[in-house]
Design a protein around this motif. Sequence first.
Motif, PDB file in Angstrom:
ATOM      1  N   ALA A   1      -4.588   9.890   2.866  1.00 45.54           N
ATOM      2  CA  ALA A   1      -5.231  10.001   4.177  1.00 45.54           C
ATOM      3  C   ALA A   1      -4.219   9.503   5.200  1.00 45.54           C
ATOM      4  CB  ALA A   1      -6.507   9.179   4.239  1.00 45.54           C
TER       5      ALA A   1
ATOM      6  N   CYS B   1      -4.607   6.251   7.267  1.00 49.37           N
ATOM      7  CA  CYS B   1      -4.404   4.945   6.637  1.00 49.37           C
ATOM      8  C   CYS B   1      -3.053   4.325   6.975  1.00 49.37           C
ATOM      9  CB  CYS B   1      -4.594   5.029   5.129  1.00 49.37           C
ATOM     10  SG  CYS B   1      -6.305   5.313   4.690  1.00 49.37           S
TER      11      CYS B   1
ATOM     12  N   LYS C   1      -1.092  -1.284  -4.312  1.00 50.96           N
ATOM     13  CA  LYS C   1      -2.327  -0.531  -4.193  1.00 50.96           C
ATOM     14  C   LYS C   1      -1.924   0.906  -3.871  1.00 50.96           C
ATOM     15  CE  LYS C   1      -6.797  -0.066  -3.375  1.00 50.96           C
ATOM     16  NZ  LYS C   1      -7.909  -0.460  -4.204  1.00 50.96           N
ATOM     17  N   ALA C   2      -2.294   1.826  -4.734  1.00 55.70           N
ATOM     18  CA  ALA C   2      -1.937   3.224  -4.488  1.00 55.70           C
ATOM     19  C   ALA C   2      -2.936   3.840  -3.522  1.00 55.70           C
ATOM     20  CB  ALA C   2      -1.917   3.999  -5.797  1.00 55.70           C
ATOM     21  N   GLY C   3      -2.449   4.422  -2.466  1.00 55.28           N
ATOM     22  CA  GLY C   3      -3.318   5.111  -1.515  1.00 55.28           C
ATOM     23  C   GLY C   3      -3.885   6.361  -2.162  1.00 55.28           C
ATOM     24  N   ALA C   4      -4.807   7.009  -1.453  1.00 55.52           N
ATOM     25  CA  ALA C   4      -5.442   8.176  -2.060  1.00 55.52           C
ATOM     26  C   ALA C   4      -5.303   9.414  -1.184  1.00 55.52           C
ATOM     27  CB  ALA C   4      -6.901   7.876  -2.367  1.00 55.52           C
TER      28      ALA C   4
ATOM     29  N   SER D   1      -9.089   0.723   3.754  1.00 54.90           N
ATOM     30  CA  SER D   1      -8.793   1.421   2.511  1.00 54.90           C
ATOM     31  C   SER D   1      -8.475   0.428   1.393  1.00 54.90           C
ATOM     32  CB  SER D   1      -7.625   2.384   2.724  1.00 54.90           C
ATOM     33  OG  SER D   1      -7.343   3.095   1.556  1.00 54.90           O
ATOM     34  N   LEU D   2      -7.744  -0.640   1.733  1.00 53.06           N
ATOM     35  CA  LEU D   2      -7.455  -1.692   0.746  1.00 53.06           C
ATOM     36  C   LEU D   2      -8.751  -2.291   0.209  1.00 53.06           C
ATOM     37  CD1 LEU D   2      -4.592  -3.984   2.111  1.00 53.06           C
ATOM     38  CD2 LEU D   2      -4.556  -2.554   0.086  1.00 53.06           C
ATOM     39  N   GLU D   3      -9.742  -2.340   1.085  1.00 54.51           N
ATOM     40  CA  GLU D   3     -11.023  -2.912   0.675  1.00 54.51           C
ATOM     41  C   GLU D   3     -11.880  -1.903  -0.083  1.00 54.51           C
ATOM     42  OE1 GLU D   3     -12.677  -4.449   4.309  1.00 54.51           O
ATOM     43  OE2 GLU D   3     -11.197  -6.063   4.441  1.00 54.51           O
ATOM     44  N   GLY D   4     -11.324  -0.731  -0.346  1.00 53.25           N
ATOM     45  CA  GLY D   4     -12.028   0.254  -1.153  1.00 53.25           C
ATOM     46  C   GLY D   4     -12.973   1.137  -0.371  1.00 53.25           C
ATOM     47  N   LYS D   5     -12.827   1.142   0.957  1.00 59.80           N
ATOM     48  CA  LYS D   5     -13.747   1.933   1.781  1.00 59.80           C
ATOM     49  C   LYS D   5     -13.050   3.178   2.324  1.00 59.80           C
ATOM     50  CE  LYS D   5     -15.513  -2.435   3.471  1.00 59.80           C
ATOM     51  NZ  LYS D   5     -15.264  -3.312   4.605  1.00 59.80           N
ATOM     52  N   ARG D   6     -13.820   3.985   3.058  1.00 59.99           N
ATOM     53  CA  ARG D   6     -13.223   5.085   3.799  1.00 59.99           C
ATOM     54  C   ARG D   6     -12.259   4.491   4.819  1.00 59.99           C
ATOM     55  NH1 ARG D   6     -16.664   9.920   4.112  1.00 59.99           N
ATOM     56  NH2 ARG D   6     -16.084  10.239   6.263  1.00 59.99           N
ATOM     57  N   GLY D   7     -11.081   5.096   4.936  1.00 57.94           N
ATOM     58  CA  GLY D   7     -10.068   4.516   5.807  1.00 57.94           C
ATOM     59  C   GLY D   7     -10.298   4.825   7.269  1.00 57.94           C
ATOM     60  N   MET D   8     -11.280   4.158   7.860  1.00 58.35           N
ATOM     61  CA  MET D   8     -11.540   4.376   9.283  1.00 58.35           C
ATOM     62  C   MET D   8     -11.123   3.153  10.078  1.00 58.35           C
ATOM     63  SD  MET D   8     -15.202   6.116   8.910  1.00 58.35           S
ATOM     64  CE  MET D   8     -15.427   7.818   9.327  1.00 58.35           C
TER      65      MET D   8
ATOM     66  N   TYR E   1       0.863  -1.182   0.000  1.00 60.14           N
ATOM     67  CA  TYR E   1       0.000   0.000   0.000  1.00 60.14           C
ATOM     68  C   TYR E   1       0.900   1.233   0.000  1.00 60.14           C
ATOM     69  CZ  TYR E   1      -3.906   3.042   1.434  1.00 60.14           C
ATOM     70  OH  TYR E   1      -4.884   4.016   1.501  1.00 60.14           O
TER      71      TYR E   1
END
Lengths: 585, 167
Positions: free
Chosen positions: A269, A272, A264-267, A281-288, A223
């Motif tokens: 945050a 994360c 996987k490129a982070g976006a 975040s890896l799962e494509g969700k908001r990184g909470m 990541y």
Amino acid sequence: MRKIVVGEGSCGIAAGAAKVYSALEPLAAGSGVELKITGCIGMCYLEPIVDVYDDDTLLQRLVLVNEKDAQRVMDAAKTADFSGVEDLKIKDEDKEFLSKQTRIALRNCGIVDPTDIKDYQRRGGYEALRKVLTTMSQDDVINVIKTSGLAGRGGAGFPTWFKWNAAKSSVSANGRKYLICNADEGDPGAFMDRAVIESDPHNLIEGMMIGAYAIGATEAVVYVRAEYPLAIVRLENAMKEARANGMLGKNIMGTDFSCDMRIKAGAGAFVCGEETALIESLEGKRGMPRLKPPFPAQAGYNLEPSNINNVETFANVPWILANGGEKFAAMGTEGSKGTKVFAVTGKVKKGGLVEVPMGMTLRDVIFGIAGGIKDDKQCKAVQMGGPSGGCIPYSMFDTVIDYKALGATGAIMGSGGMVVMDESTCMVGMAKFFLDFTTKESCGKCVPCRIGTKRLNEILTRIVNGNGKEGDIELLEELCLAVKDGSLCGLGQSAPNPALTTIRYFRDEYEAHIKDKKCPAHECTALLKYSIDPEKCKGCTLCAKKCPAKAIDGDVKKPHAIRQQDCIKCGQCYATCRFGAISVE
Amino acid sequence: MCECKLKKSDLSLLSGVLDEYAKVEGSLITILQKAQEIYGYLPIDVIYHIAEATGNSPAKVLGVATFYTQFRLQPIGKYLIMQCQGTACHVNGSERIAAAITEELGIRDGETTEDGLFTLSNVACLGCCSLSPVMMINGETYGTLTPEKTINILRELREKAEKEGQA
């Protein structure tokens, strides 16, 4: 064969290395001199750096090279006569920057060509993986890591073997297990992970494949921060090379072990970097962040057993397997083994990447290696651990680099950012800077972090603006503890550290802001007052002309004066005056 | 209906990406990244389209898009100025650089100049700390900035754009 090697890490490129390379390219064609690139040697303050080699022997290192120097550099390389480039030769005192270090994670950085797997293999690359796959069991590998004492280099310092063992022991119903590399290097002021990926990507791949074998992973994911485009390109290329050479994918090195890898490129945050947020975040969700337990080793990515380590941690692994755990453990202190990479920046003379054995003092690193403070000003403190860390005052620079010793100061080892500050840095401003950061980066899931950091930030803002109230320091302290205790993840739990450590060591600066409405470092603009000394003013009118607010009155050859109510405190008059007539307090 | 929804983006540009990723679980961020590469930002109709194609609610897609700083919901200028907000840059005077940019261009973080030439975006550490203060414009890094140097760089870019416009 004669070689010219240009250092093309991100810093080098930013300093002009790619232009130097392009200027050398036409000169190299047909000259018998090979032109290559390498990654980052870590001496960022001397970039662009060009090395001239004869086979593997370094003949001369040239620094601060400009594209205009290309012809001279080429002539010198051809003849091995460096008298024409005397001005570019590295000085002896700068050689010390490297000779005082012990490099394990960075051992190939600035030496190998990151785009050529053969360069890595020539330096023993992938031999550790071969040894592991052909002669060792999973437990053997974990035991070597246990002996080495390697701890997580991302910040928390958790024993690596323990995580690996937990992930290995965990059973997946679907037979899937993940090894994840955290390359979401978010701490502002830390860039060692980027340097490792850009400069020595095969080292990361090898370390990860050893880890993947140890825990029995079926897939590996890296990541990476989106802000690191070059790292992504170099790693992608290295993965291709590794696949083509049988180091990645099915039946690695002809054994039964198979594991592939993807990026996987982070976006963007900061949160994360926390492992459960990274998984989200890896799962494509908001990184909470998630609640723990279950820990990632039991139910991580896609709820399968997962193990997450930081880049630098993996970068140590091939060396440890090749040289033995004991050799790694022989370096360092009782509780912290091996070496640690630091990104030393801020007000130091020689900023860059430094890898030293644990147990060295902060003074040795900041003054011994990084050359001390720029312009020989007074050193005030060093900030370690970014927004989760704290400021350690100059008076405590004999503290050794050790997880416990640094923790006792209120700061943390962290991922290795060392931002050095001199007398001109306001410590209240520093705390505000970090709280500003954590307020923006708080994911919002839990209240103490989301609201707490905001309130802390508001109090700090009013203090630096000169509106601080009696009792604000105590209020800050109380709120800090509440945020620390009440937050769900590491971000919130550590967000108050910058405020707590600056209050602890620089309480007088807070008091000066609140009670005297003064900023001792002369940094908080709202608290500054510029005035002109009529004795020294020659009436040259320069300051009045420069003043963007037209707040300076006075006739030619007569003393000028600043109308305080109109002054915007930009400091231009101060910078302009040639007679030292303008003072600031 | 809000005005922005009336704007029509060419959704066919996205079909290749959706064919590849729409049914792959966990790839929403990747799809958004690819969409932003195509359109330069994430138009609202594209968000709705992605939601439909991936079987997510528009709220979820928008939730992800607004969580990460990389994603933009507004178009950007020809030059994207990414001004580093890292610690080393802060210590070495990044605030004065920000002030110089704002004074020269009249824009603050997240805003675009009226002529559509420059967008200013505050970003987390770019990792070139030894060159601080730093900004990156369209992938090129500019280091050891001073307010004067910053203004000169911006003026050079403006001149370059004007020349290109005339050519």
